[in-house]
Design an enzyme around this catalytic site. Sequence first.
Site, PDB file in Angstrom:
ATOM      1  N   LYS A 190       0.875  -1.184   0.000  1.00  0.00           N
ATOM      2  CA  LYS A 190       0.000   0.000   0.000  1.00  0.00           C
ATOM      3  C   LYS A 190       0.907   1.227   0.000  1.00  0.00           C
ATOM      4  O   LYS A 190       1.426   1.629   1.035  1.00  0.00           O
ATOM      5  CB  LYS A 190      -0.885  -0.016   1.252  1.00  0.00           C
ATOM      6  CG  LYS A 190      -2.234   0.670   1.103  1.00  0.00           C
ATOM      7  CD  LYS A 190      -2.172   2.146   0.771  1.00  0.00           C
ATOM      8  CE  LYS A 190      -1.956   3.026   1.979  1.00  0.00           C
ATOM      9  NZ  LYS A 190      -1.751   4.458   1.615  1.00  0.00           N
ATOM     10  N   GLU A 265       9.043   1.203  11.208  1.00  0.00           N
ATOM     11  CA  GLU A 265      10.087   2.220  10.969  1.00  0.00           C
ATOM     12  C   GLU A 265       9.399   3.568  11.099  1.00  0.00           C
ATOM     13  O   GLU A 265       8.650   3.973  10.209  1.00  0.00           O
ATOM     14  CB  GLU A 265      10.657   2.060   9.553  1.00  0.00           C
ATOM     15  CG  GLU A 265      11.347   0.738   9.306  1.00  0.00           C
ATOM     16  CD  GLU A 265      12.684   0.648  10.001  1.00  0.00           C
ATOM     17  OE1 GLU A 265      13.318   1.693  10.221  1.00  0.00           O
ATOM     18  OE2 GLU A 265      13.083  -0.469  10.350  1.00  0.00           O
ATOM     19  N   GLU A 399       8.854  16.054  15.520  1.00  0.00           N
ATOM     20  CA  GLU A 399       9.387  15.880  14.162  1.00  0.00           C
ATOM     21  C   GLU A 399       8.653  16.846  13.226  1.00  0.00           C
ATOM     22  O   GLU A 399       7.424  16.837  13.154  1.00  0.00           O
ATOM     23  CB  GLU A 399       9.158  14.445  13.706  1.00  0.00           C
ATOM     24  CG  GLU A 399       9.687  14.175  12.322  1.00  0.00           C
ATOM     25  CD  GLU A 399       9.389  12.760  11.840  1.00  0.00           C
ATOM     26  OE1 GLU A 399       8.224  12.339  11.937  1.00  0.00           O
ATOM     27  OE2 GLU A 399      10.315  12.091  11.374  1.00  0.00           O
TER      28      GLU A 399
HETATM   29  P1  NAD Z   1       1.981   8.526   7.711  1.00  0.00           P
HETATM   30  O1  NAD Z   1       2.118   7.745   8.976  1.00  0.00           O
HETATM   31  O2  NAD Z   1       0.982   9.601   7.629  1.00  0.00           O
HETATM   32  O3  NAD Z   1       1.636   7.535   6.494  1.00  0.00           O
HETATM   33  C1  NAD Z   1       2.454   6.433   6.172  1.00  0.00           C
HETATM   34  C2  NAD Z   1       1.625   5.411   5.433  1.00  0.00           C
HETATM   35  O4  NAD Z   1       0.624   4.911   6.312  1.00  0.00           O
HETATM   36  C3  NAD Z   1       0.879   5.956   4.205  1.00  0.00           C
HETATM   37  O5  NAD Z   1       0.858   4.968   3.200  1.00  0.00           O
HETATM   38  C4  NAD Z   1      -0.538   6.179   4.757  1.00  0.00           C
HETATM   39  O6  NAD Z   1      -1.520   6.097   3.751  1.00  0.00           O
HETATM   40  C5  NAD Z   1      -0.668   5.020   5.728  1.00  0.00           C
HETATM   41  N1  NAD Z   1      -1.627   5.215   6.815  1.00  0.00           N
HETATM   42  C6  NAD Z   1      -2.024   6.378   7.388  1.00  0.00           C
HETATM   43  N2  NAD Z   1      -2.908   6.123   8.371  1.00  0.00           N
HETATM   44  C7  NAD Z   1      -3.068   4.779   8.423  1.00  0.00           C
HETATM   45  C8  NAD Z   1      -3.832   3.912   9.245  1.00  0.00           C
HETATM   46  N3  NAD Z   1      -4.622   4.355  10.215  1.00  0.00           N
HETATM   47  N4  NAD Z   1      -3.730   2.579   9.038  1.00  0.00           N
HETATM   48  C9  NAD Z   1      -2.920   2.089   8.082  1.00  0.00           C
HETATM   49  N5  NAD Z   1      -2.181   2.872   7.261  1.00  0.00           N
HETATM   50  C10 NAD Z   1      -2.244   4.196   7.444  1.00  0.00           C
HETATM   51  O7  NAD Z   1       3.435   9.039   7.371  1.00  0.00           O
HETATM   52  P2  NAD Z   1       3.883   9.949   6.131  1.00  0.00           P
HETATM   53  O8  NAD Z   1       3.447  11.348   6.399  1.00  0.00           O
HETATM   54  O9  NAD Z   1       3.485   9.291   4.870  1.00  0.00           O
HETATM   55  O10 NAD Z   1       5.474   9.848   6.231  1.00  0.00           O
HETATM   56  C11 NAD Z   1       6.231  10.617   7.084  1.00  0.00           C
HETATM   57  C12 NAD Z   1       6.607   9.838   8.326  1.00  0.00           C
HETATM   58  O11 NAD Z   1       7.276   8.633   7.961  1.00  0.00           O
HETATM   59  C13 NAD Z   1       7.572  10.606   9.200  1.00  0.00           C
HETATM   60  O12 NAD Z   1       7.177  10.485  10.534  1.00  0.00           O
HETATM   61  C14 NAD Z   1       8.898   9.888   8.964  1.00  0.00           C
HETATM   62  O13 NAD Z   1       9.815  10.008  10.007  1.00  0.00           O
HETATM   63  C15 NAD Z   1       8.437   8.491   8.771  1.00  0.00           C
HETATM   64  N6  NAD Z   1       9.473   7.717   8.073  1.00  0.00           N
HETATM   65  C16 NAD Z   1      10.217   6.812   8.778  1.00  0.00           C
HETATM   66  C17 NAD Z   1      11.239   6.104   8.150  1.00  0.00           C
HETATM   67  C18 NAD Z   1      12.094   5.118   8.908  1.00  0.00           C
HETATM   68  O14 NAD Z   1      12.809   4.350   8.264  1.00  0.00           O
HETATM   69  N7  NAD Z   1      12.059   5.103  10.220  1.00  0.00           N
HETATM   70  C19 NAD Z   1      11.499   6.321   6.790  1.00  0.00           C
HETATM   71  C20 NAD Z   1      10.728   7.253   6.108  1.00  0.00           C
HETATM   72  C21 NAD Z   1       9.706   7.947   6.758  1.00  0.00           C
END
Ligand code: NAD
Length: 496
Positions: A190, A265, A399
Site C-alpha cells: 500500500k 520504521e 518531528e
Molecule cells: P503517515 O504515517 O501519515 O503515512 C504512512 C503510510 O501509512 C501511508 O501509506 C498512509 O496512507 C498510511 N496510513 C495512514 N494512516 C493509516 C492507518 N490508520 N492505518 C494504516 N495505514 C495508514 O506518514 P507519512 O506522512 O506518509 O510519512 C512521514 C513519516 O514517515 C515521518 O514520521 C517519517 O519520520 C516516517 N518515516 C520513517 C522512516 C524510517 O525508516 N524510520 C522512513 C521514512 C519515513
Amino acid sequence: MTQHFQIPPRPALLNRPVQQIFINGSWCDAADGRDFPTVDPSSGAPLARIARGGSEDIDRAVSSARAALEGEWARMTPADRQRILLRLADLVEANIDDLAMIDTLEMGAPIARLPVMRRRSPSVIRFYAGLVTAIEGRTISNSIPGDVVSYTLREPVGVVGAIIPWNAPFPAALIKLCPVLAAGCTLVLKPSEDASLSSIRLMELLQEAGLPPGVVNMVTGYGLEAGAALAAHPGVDKIAFTGSTATGRQIIAASMGNLKRLSLELGGKSPDIVFADADLDRAVAGAAMGVFGNTGQVCSSGSRIFVQRPVFDEVVTRMADFARALQVGPATDPATQIGPIASERQLMRVMSYLDAGKTAGATAVVGGQRLAGALETGCFVAPTIFSNVSSDMTIVREEIFGPVAVVIPFDTEADAVKMANDTEYGLGAGVWTRDLGCAHRMSRRIRAGTVWVNSYQLMDPAVPMGGMKQSGHGRECGVEHLDAFLETKSVWIDAG
Ligand code: NAD
C-alpha cells in the site's frame, strides 16, 4: 553544478487516464470505481489520477497473496527466486531514469539525485538476491538421552502487508519488496496516497521479470481506507510499516486481532553534534545537508544540531551562509539542490511549525518563510535555522519533516549526551570530532539505531538501519531485514 545526466523524458505512465490497482498479476479499477488526484508539488499542476482502493480491494489482494503463497511460488527453489530478483535488478537499472523522474514529478525529489538512485537501487535488489540461497537453519545438540536429533528450519512468515510513506517513494517500496521476496513471502503493498506512481511502475517491472501472479499485489488509496483495512486484515501475517509514530500506534492496535508480526520504521528527531575540535568545513556542510537534504523529509534527518560553545557562533553563521547559498527550485531543474515540500498538506504542517517557533520566541537565523515569486505556486519553504530555543519548545521536541533545524549550544561531552538523548525518538545521530575516543564514547552513549561519525546519512543495503525508543522496532537493510520475514521452526527426530 556539473550535470552528469540527461533530464529523463516525461514518464509514459502519466498518459493513462487513471492509474490502476494490481491484483493477481492483472490491472483493475478500485472495486467502487473511485479515484483521487495527485499533483506536482513543484508547480501545483495536476499530475495523475490514482485508483482509490478500499477494503474490498484489500480483501481480493490478500486472497491473491495467500493463494500465491500456497501455489507455484512455494514450489520455487531459492535459486528460482534469486533469478527473478536478479532480472528485476537489471530491469530497474535499465529503467532507473524513468523511475527517478516519476518520484521527481510526484514528490519533488530533485532530479540531481539521479546518479545516487542509479547506484543504490539495483544494489539493494542484488544484495537480497545474494542472500536468497544463503538462508540456513542450525543443527543443535540437545541433552535428551538417546539418538534424538534437533534442528531448525527458516520458513517464510507468510502474507506480508507493506505500508509505506511518500518521502522516498521508490526506495521505500524496494526496501520492503526485496527481503519479502528473498524470504519466500508474498506481499500486498500500500503506497502513500501522496506518491503511488513509482510503486505502480515497479509492478510493471516485476511482471516483466517473470514473477508469478499474486506474489506481489498493490492497492493504492488512502491510509484510513486501504491502509487501515490492510493493517487489520486477518489474512495478513505481518505488517511492515514505515511512517509516522502516530500511525505506528494505530497499526499496533489494528494488528491485535490476529496478533500480526510487526516491524515499525517510525519518526525521528535526530541529534547532530558538532564538537569544537571538528573539521568545521566538513561539519558545517555535513550537518546542513543532514537536515536540509530531501527538503528535510528524511526520517533520520539531523534536525537538532548541538554545537560546542567555543565554536557555536561561528558554526551557526557558517551554516546560515550555507543555507542561503542552497539552490531551491523545481525538482526537474538539474541545478536544484532543495526541491519543494512533497504536498500542500505537508507544507501546511511545516508552516505551522515555523509559526510555533516564532511564537515561542525562537530566532530564525535564516529562512523561516514560504518562498514566493517564481516559486509561489509550488510548495517551497526556505531552509531554516532556529536559534535561541529551549528544550521544551515544540520545534525542539516534535518531528517537523521539513527543512528546519534548531541549533543549541553545549559545554561538555556529558551535556551533549544528555541533550541528545532528551527525546522520545532514537533513529539517527551524528557526531563531528577529530577525537577518536570521543567518537567511540558518543557512539555508545547515544540511544539511536544509527550513529554517523564525521558523516551523515551514509547508507548501504548491507548495513541495518532502524529505530530505538519510539522510532520503532526492527531493522531495514542488512541480513536483519531478511530475518524479519522468516519464522524459525524447530524439528525433533527421535532416531532411536
Ligand atoms: P503517515 O504515517 O501519515 O503515512 C504512512 C503510510 O501509512 C501511508 O501509506 C498512509 O496512507 C498510511 N496510513 C495512514 N494512516 C493509516 C492507518 N490508520 N492505518 C494504516 N495505514 C495508514 O506518514 P507519512 O506522512 O506518509 O510519512 C512521514 C513519516 O514517515 C515521518 O514520521 C517519517 O519520520 C516516517 N518515516 C520513517 C522512516 C524510517 O525508516 N524510520 C522512513 C521514512 C519515513
